[in-house]
Design an enzyme around this catalytic site. Structure first.
Site, PDB file in Angstrom:
ATOM      1  N   SER A  21       0.830  -1.209   0.000  1.00 17.94           N
ATOM      2  CA  SER A  21       0.000   0.000   0.000  1.00 17.94           C
ATOM      3  C   SER A  21       0.862   1.255   0.000  1.00 17.94           C
ATOM      4  O   SER A  21       0.604   2.203  -0.756  1.00 17.94           O
ATOM      5  CB  SER A  21      -0.924   0.002   1.226  1.00 17.94           C
ATOM      6  OG  SER A  21      -1.841  -1.061   1.171  1.00 17.94           O
ATOM      7  N   ARG A  44       1.207   8.069   5.517  1.00 16.03           N
ATOM      8  CA  ARG A  44       0.325   7.261   6.362  1.00 16.03           C
ATOM      9  C   ARG A  44      -1.085   7.851   6.400  1.00 16.03           C
ATOM     10  O   ARG A  44      -2.075   7.110   6.486  1.00 16.03           O
ATOM     11  CB  ARG A  44       0.900   7.121   7.776  1.00 16.03           C
ATOM     12  CG  ARG A  44       0.167   6.078   8.613  1.00 16.03           C
ATOM     13  CD  ARG A  44       0.915   5.776   9.897  1.00 16.03           C
ATOM     14  NE  ARG A  44       2.074   4.938   9.682  1.00 16.03           N
ATOM     15  CZ  ARG A  44       2.050   3.606   9.632  1.00 16.03           C
ATOM     16  NH1 ARG A  44       0.905   2.955   9.740  1.00 16.03           N
ATOM     17  NH2 ARG A  44       3.165   2.926   9.473  1.00 16.03           N
ATOM     18  N   HIS A  47      -2.606   6.739   3.222  1.00 13.98           N
ATOM     19  CA  HIS A  47      -2.869   5.307   3.360  1.00 13.98           C
ATOM     20  C   HIS A  47      -4.135   5.054   4.163  1.00 13.98           C
ATOM     21  O   HIS A  47      -4.909   4.135   3.854  1.00 13.98           O
ATOM     22  CB  HIS A  47      -1.657   4.644   4.036  1.00 13.98           C
ATOM     23  CG  HIS A  47      -1.858   3.205   4.385  1.00 13.98           C
ATOM     24  ND1 HIS A  47      -2.169   2.792   5.667  1.00 13.98           N
ATOM     25  CD2 HIS A  47      -1.785   2.069   3.632  1.00 13.98           C
ATOM     26  CE1 HIS A  47      -2.276   1.475   5.691  1.00 13.98           C
ATOM     27  NE2 HIS A  47      -2.044   1.019   4.480  1.00 13.98           N
TER      28      HIS A  47
END
Length: 222
Positions: A21, A44, A47
């Protein structure tokens, strides 16, 4: 404690999915203007939301990432505006650094005070956190309530409190964008924000998890 128990998925399959990812995010974003540490936070956040607009909407003060890492290594408390942030944060990761994440918005005395002076629970919750000595040197995490962020800014300007870091990402239509714009004017307190209406507890949790990972990497390298 092992690295996997703190900053990565607990199974090999989970680790591979997370790795893949992040690789997709890196590939689709391409070049960006963030530093390495800042990108760990932004990546992040993307994500966690699958929203690539946070590449650009996310802004950092000059010392934000370093301030967050040092605060975590020092075991600084995290004060959140809502319980969702506290629930979302990994308890093993926090425990690794001896950190507590607290929120007070549902406390009876906070509710009573908000009713008595006709303010919001979020305002009174931050005042309670200050009275408990948690804001000075702590990490303030705001993902929902602009009034919580505005009250922290008031206390910084009028009462001289100095958090180690403010992760200011309230979401919404009333005062959300404006509260973050005001936070971005601070020079003495490090901050991370998302510009405009977008924000939320999920983003705050993602940002703090990235900082926890960076802090553990720093810890392992020293």
């Amino acid at each position: 404690m092992s690295q996997n128990s703190q900053t990565e998925q607990l199974t090999q399959a989970g680790q591979q999915i997370e790795h893949d990812s992040f690789a997709i995010v890196d590939r689709e974003v391409g070049e960006h203007y963030y530093s390495d540490g800042q990108w760990q936070v932004v990546r992040r956040m993307i994500h966690a939301t699958a929203d690539f607009e946070f590449n650009g909407l996310t802004e950092f003060s000059a010392q934000a990432v370093e301030g967050g890492i040092q605060a975590i290594l020092n075991g600084a408390p995290i004060v959140a505006d809502v319980e969702m942030i506290c629930v979302g944060l990994s308890q093993p990761r926090l425990a690794h650094f001896g950190i507590s994440a607290r929120q007070f918005i549902a406390d009876a005395d906070v509710i009573d005070a908000a009713k008595r002076v006709n303010s919001t629970r979020a305002v009174q919750a931050m005042r309670k956190a200050h009275n408990l000595g948690l804001l000075d040197g702590g990490i303030v995490a705001v993902g929902n309530a602009p009034t919580a962020l505005l009250e922290v800014l008031r206390m910084i300007n009028e009462e001289g409190i100095k958090p180690a870091l403010i992760v200011g990402m309230p979401v919404g239509f009333v005062s959300a964008a404006e509260s973050k714009d005001l936070l971005a004017e601070l020079h003495d307190v490090p901050w991370i924000i998302t510009r405009g209406r977008k924000g939320g507890s999920t983003l705050v949790v993602a940002a703090i998890h990235a900082l926890l990972s960076l802090a553990e990497t720093r810890q392992k390298n020293h």
